[in-house]
Design an enzyme around this catalytic site. Structure first.
Site, mmCIF file in Angstrom:
data_model
loop_
_atom_site.group_PDB
_atom_site.id
_atom_site.type_symbol
_atom_site.label_atom_id
_atom_site.label_comp_id
_atom_site.label_asym_id
_atom_site.label_seq_id
_atom_site.Cartn_x
_atom_site.Cartn_y
_atom_site.Cartn_z
ATOM 1 N N TYR A 30 0.845 -0.916 -0.198
ATOM 2 C CA TYR A 30 0.131 -0.333 -0.042
ATOM 3 C C TYR A 30 0.858 0.922 0.191
ATOM 4 C CZ TYR A 30 0.693 0.639 5.456
ATOM 5 O OH TYR A 30 1.434 1.131 6.328
ATOM 6 N N ARG A 49 7.843 4.588 -4.559
ATOM 7 C CA ARG A 49 8.199 3.662 -3.325
ATOM 8 C C ARG A 49 7.530 2.682 -3.458
ATOM 9 N NH1 ARG A 49 7.487 5.634 2.704
ATOM 10 N NH2 ARG A 49 5.209 6.082 2.324
ATOM 11 N N HIS A 99 -0.569 -20.651 -0.559
ATOM 12 C CA HIS A 99 0.969 -20.248 -0.191
ATOM 13 C C HIS A 99 1.209 -19.933 -1.706
ATOM 14 C CE1 HIS A 99 -0.130 -21.209 4.130
ATOM 15 N NE2 HIS A 99 0.822 -21.146 4.102
ATOM 16 N N LYS A 144 6.514 -1.601 2.151
ATOM 17 C CA LYS A 144 4.938 -0.955 2.867
ATOM 18 C C LYS A 144 4.344 -1.683 2.250
ATOM 19 C CE LYS A 144 3.491 3.688 3.351
ATOM 20 N NZ LYS A 144 3.344 3.532 4.783
ATOM 21 N N GLU A 176 12.939 2.973 12.747
ATOM 22 C CA GLU A 176 11.638 3.996 13.300
ATOM 23 C C GLU A 176 10.859 3.761 14.087
ATOM 24 O OE1 GLU A 176 9.926 2.576 9.751
ATOM 25 O OE2 GLU A 176 10.247 0.573 9.582
ATOM 26 N N LEU A 200 11.330 1.459 6.804
ATOM 27 C CA LEU A 200 10.524 2.125 5.542
ATOM 28 C C LEU A 200 11.174 3.530 4.889
ATOM 29 C CD1 LEU A 200 7.732 1.892 4.005
ATOM 30 C CD2 LEU A 200 6.886 3.691 5.498
#
Ligand code: PMP
Length: 283
Positions: A30, A49, A99, A144, A176, A200
């Site tokens: 996302y 990104r 999977h 992300k 972070e 990230l």
């Protein structure tokens, strides 16, 4: 209005299959990007990104940048508010549960918009609290990914302590926040953890470092030890929706003087000026 798989519809009318791999496996990525005065902020960087995240999970980008821009413009126009934040979500699509990647599956694409209210002014004057915890996430925090369970649990720890976020330590070093990047200020030098698979690569993080560079603010990109973090003169939290916030209490102790510091004031002002300039240029 939201966008789902080719249609612009009301969020109440949106439906996806229970076999969607996002639902079953958290198999998707996302992006979140702010929109100021109807204009997406740092769109190119967010789309880059997104591409990196898609590459990271070996999923083909369902849209070109021009197509994404068209979809986002329509969502912005059909939602209320000059300032919004857009949420883009792509999963590997609907397939029988297994999977391994399914063959020839169409990815699920979802976009929604939420009003962007900005951080309450008083928090910028008082600063916010944060807590710390061990970073127990996986080793690809640069992707992300929508599978955010560790981040959710870490963030809830902060909420339970009336704190804004949880600062994460991996083997004694700051990575972070559970939903933000963190900067440390020591002796008037801005310290930033180096980008790696452990964090990230924040778009706001990049803006802050660009501003520091352009305005001769001394900065270093280097590993930040727990000691550096706990003896910081200032701590800053950054994200697309929160912009830059001063952390003035860490694990219940005052950070520096316990008030937002000079570096925060300077970077916050530069960020606001930068936003205003960018928005003028794109209009
Ligand atoms: N790290 C994590 C784990 C995040 O979830 C976020 C954004 N929500 C950030 C950093 C900040 O990234 P950005 O500045 O691009 O919003």
């Amino acid at each position: 209005m939201i966008y789902l798989n080719g249609s612009f519809i009301r969020i109440e009318d949106a439906r996806i299959s229970v076999l969607d791999r996002g639902f079953i496996f958290g198999d998707g990525v996302y992006e979140v990007l702010p929109v100021y005065s109807h204009k997406p902020f740092r769109l190119t960087e967010h789309l880059r990104r997104l591409q990196d995240s898609l590459d990271g999970i070996r999923l083909k980008n369902p849209h070109s940048d021009v197509e994404w821009k068209g979809l986002l413009d329509q969502i912005i126009a059909s939602n209320e508010g000059n300032d919004q934040y857009l949420y883009l979500h792509i999963t590997r699509g609907v397939a029988p549960r297994d999977h391994s990647f399914p063959k020839d599956v169409i990815p699920t694409v979802f976009i929604m918009s939420t009003p962007l209210l900005g951080s309450p002014k008083e928090l910028l004057t008082t600063g916010v609290s944060a807590i710390t915890a061990n970073d127990n996430r996986w080793l690809r925090c640069d992707i992300k990914a929508i599978s955010l369970l560790p981040n959710v649990l870490l963030r809830q720890m902060a909420t339970d302590s009336n704190a804004v976020d949880t600062l994460l330590l991996r083997e004694g070093f700051l990575t972070e926040g559970s939903s933000s990047n963190i900067f440390v200020i020591k002796n008037e030098i801005l310290l930033a953890p180096p980008k790696s698979h452990l964090m990230l690569p924040g778009i706001t993080y990049d803006v802050v470092l660009e501003l520091a560079d352009a305005h001769d603010i001394p900065y270093e990109i280097r590993e930040i030890s727990e000691y550096d973090m706990r003896t910081a003169h200032e701590l800053l939290l950054t994200s697309s929706t929160k912009e830059i916030m001063p952390i003035t209490r860490l694990d219940g102790k005052l950070v520096g003087s316990g008030k937002p510091g000079k570096m925060f004031a300077q970077l916050h002002q530069l960020y606001q000026n930068y936003k205003a300039t960018i928005m003028r240029e794109t209009s």
